[in-house]
Design an enzyme around this catalytic site. Structure first.
Site: not given
Ligand code: AMP
Length: 625
Positions: A11, A77, A177, A201
């Site tokens: 991850d 990211k 994800e 999330d």
């Protein structure tokens, strides 16, 4: 021992990254591979020298970020595979310089002029994870399944692959994800009919809601998940709450105090986050901070925190509405909601999400780890290891809770087919108890210490009542995916609490066999011990009640009867004390007989007690329950 050339699951997160592995020798249950100090998370932060040499990765880089803001690269990211223009909205949140590189791509420029691509920075993080995995598994790690957000476009996915290649890893699969989170719960592996799931999330800085359709098929994997829609907010997360708490604390303080220095403010922010985390488990906490050199203390309650959070959660729920609208679905079309990200530990978030979708969200797996665990499940499928190993139609070991004295009350027995539901009633053993600890256990043995602990939770806020009066209903519900929800409700007060766990997580076939074998070997001894523990608990209540009555009723009891009762009482009390010292020294039959004899002898005391209470009026006495 892992197979040679293992595939790990990674991850690669905005704030933190993790690596996990589903070891065939551990029943393919995925586990996080921690660093040498046992820490599961790797902060996604890299510090470079001004010339571009990697100085530090992870915890140390994050801890000293404030000292080297321009060469400590966090949240890379947000720049992966994007042009500088596309990333413009994120730039104010980054402490380092972002310039335009070839093809308008975003690049990082260090103070010494050295330019880095986001892929290189991500590669540094992936290399650290690869090394961590190699050390933990004792072999070279060259292949990985890597997760990316569902909304990542082709360029962002390709950038992730390139980062892996630079780090010496082959990205055998890039998985969404939310899909990984679903795989971690076995969804898609155990799914028997098509279903639609939502993945909620909510992390430190970002929020995403994804709606997935799962189509069951032989040997299913991530291929059988289709992302129907996603919605989110790239600047909604736990950091906002920390900021709201800081705002709440400051204005009133600032009216009559000097303003704060930068380091005092930084400390206050850290204290605010700490308080927020504590309030997920407690009703109130104290925040201590320094303002203008003076120490200040403020108490903050969960209720106060929840009042700030309401509009913040509304924003997330609005995204859920949007995603459902895009997928042309209603909340009730969603069969499961999976919680991902640290901020989903907040009870109000769980409550609001549960209310919106009309189903209790999945919280059994650590919300920080669930994506990496799912990536490892996908990795084991890619390695051809899984077959139908995860298909679990029965509960391999009994499930129950710890009762007084450390014994176990089994609520769902082994080999029950899933889904399953069972309830049992319990009560308290101490007068005025306002909180009950529930310890959930798995195993065949009679004592809690010989079983596997699945988790502990507390039912709080019960009004004080005499022992035995509260009516505690404990329900075990295990769904088709093998997720166990234990809920406890005190029926008189309506107070409730619950816990979710995955009972087969981290359990190997050998462990199941061993636990079953042990239960047979120890069967007789265990039964005796359980019997004695129960006798101690029940006799204690009897002894206490009878002593209380003897003291209270005094002269109303004939002296020779009182003396007889006291001698039986002393005999039983001596047995309780002996059993508590060493249960093996007590004969359970003799113990049982002593209790029975006291019970018989005390019938008359009950009668006297009732007669007295009628004579004296309603305030006189209460039954033992
Ligand atoms: P993530 O980005 O998923 O690692 O989530 C990190 C965020 O979760 C941070 O804002 C943390 O403060 C928050 N967080 C972690 N644990 C808890 C907790 N027990 N209660 C509330 N927030 C938490």
């Amino acid at each position: 021992m892992p197979e040679s050339d293992p595939i790990v699951g990674i991850d690669l997160g905005t704030t933190n990254s993790l690596v996990a592995y589903a070891d065939p020798a551990r029943g393919l249950s995925p586990c996080i591979l921690p660093d040498a100090e046992g820490r599961p998370l790797l902060p996604s932060v890299v510090r470079y020298s001004a010339e571009g040499r990697t100085e530090s990765i992870g915890h140390d880089a994050r801890e000293h970020a404030a000292d080297f803001p321009q060469r400590t690269i966090a949240s890379i990211k947000r720049l992966m595979g994007r042009s500088r223009r596309d990333a413009a909205a994120d730039l104010p949140y980054l402490s380092y310089e972002v310039i335009e590189g070839p093809n308008a791509t975003a690049r990082v420029r260090l103070p010494g002029g050295h330019v880095l691509s986001p892929q290189e920075v991500s590669a540094a993080i992936l290399s650290a994870l690869r090394e961590r995995a190699s050390r933990a598994l004792g072999c070279k790690v060259r292949r990985a399944v890597i997760t990316v957000p569902a909304y990542f476009d082709d360029a962002q996915r390709q950038a992730t692959r390139d980062a892996a290649r630079i780090a010496g890893l082959e990205a055998v699969r890039i998985v969404n994800e939310p899909t990984a989170a679903a795989l971690a719960y076995g969804i898609g592996l155990t799914t028997k009919k098509p279903e639609t799931v939502a993945v909620f999330d909510l992390g430190g800085g970002t929020f995403d809601l994804s709606i997935l359709s799962v189509i069951p098929a032989e040997g299913a994997d991530a291929d059988f998940f289709q992302v129907l829609s996603t919605a989110g907010d790239t600047h909604l997360g736990g950091d906002d709450i920390d900021q709201m708490l800081v705002q709440h604390l400051l204005p009133t303080e600032q009216a009559h105090a000097p303003s704060m220095t930068a380091s005092e403010l930084q400390n206050l922010r850290a204290q605010a986050e700490r308080a927020k985390i504590i309030l997920s488990d407690h009703d109130s906490t104290e925040i201590a901070f320094i303002q203008g050199g003076a120490e200040r203390r403020r108490t903050i309650t969960r209720e106060q925190l929840e009042s700030f959070l309401s509009s913040w959660i509304d924003r997330a729920i609005d995204c859920c509405r949007r995603a459902l609208r895009d997928a042309k679905l209603a909340p009730t079309d969603i069969s499961k909601v999976i919680m991902v990200g640290g901020s989903t530990r907040i009870p109000l978030v769980r409550r609001r999400v549960g209310e919106f979708f009309g189903t209790m969200p999945y919280t059994a797996l650590d919300p920080d780890q669930v994506v990496a665990l799912g990536a490892a499940v996908q990795a084991s499928i890619m390695a051809g290891l899984r077959g139908d190993a995860l298909l679990l139609d029965v509960i391999p070991l009994s499930l129950g809770i710890e009762t007084v004295g450390g014994a176990v009350a089994k609520i769902i027995v082994r080999n029950t087919t899933v889904p399953a539901r069972a309830t049992e009633m319990f009560s308290t053993s101490v007068d005025g108890q306002t909180s009950i600890k529930l310890h959930v256990l798995q195993g065949e043995r009679e004592m809690a210490s010989d079983c596997r602990s699945l988790g502990v939770f507390h039912l709080r806020g019960i009004p004080p009542m005499p022992a035995g009066i509260p009516q505690l209903q404990v329900e075990f519900l295990i769904d088709a995916s093998g997720v166990l929800t234990v809920s406890a409700i005190e029926r008189r007060s309506g107070k409730r609490a619950d816990l979710q766990v995955v009972p087969n997580h981290g359990l190997t076939a050998e462990e199941v066999d061993r636990m079953e074998r042990d239960s047979l070997t120890h069967a007789r001894e265990d039964m005796t011990r359980h019997r004695i523990v129960d006798l101690i608990a029940n006799s204690r209540l009897d002894v206490k009640w009878i002593r209380d009555r003897l003291d209270k009723l005094g002269d109303a009891i004939p002296p020779d009867y009182a003396a007889q009762l006291r001698s039986r009482l002393d005999a039983l009390a001596a047995l309780i004390a002996a059993a508590e010292r060493d249960w093996t020294t007590v004969d359970p039959n003799a113990f049982h007989a002593a209790k029975e004899s006291l019970d018989r002898e005390s019938v008359r005391l009950h009668e006297i007690s009732i007669a007295e209470s009628l004579r004296r009026g309603p305030a006189g006495s209460s039954p033992p329950g």
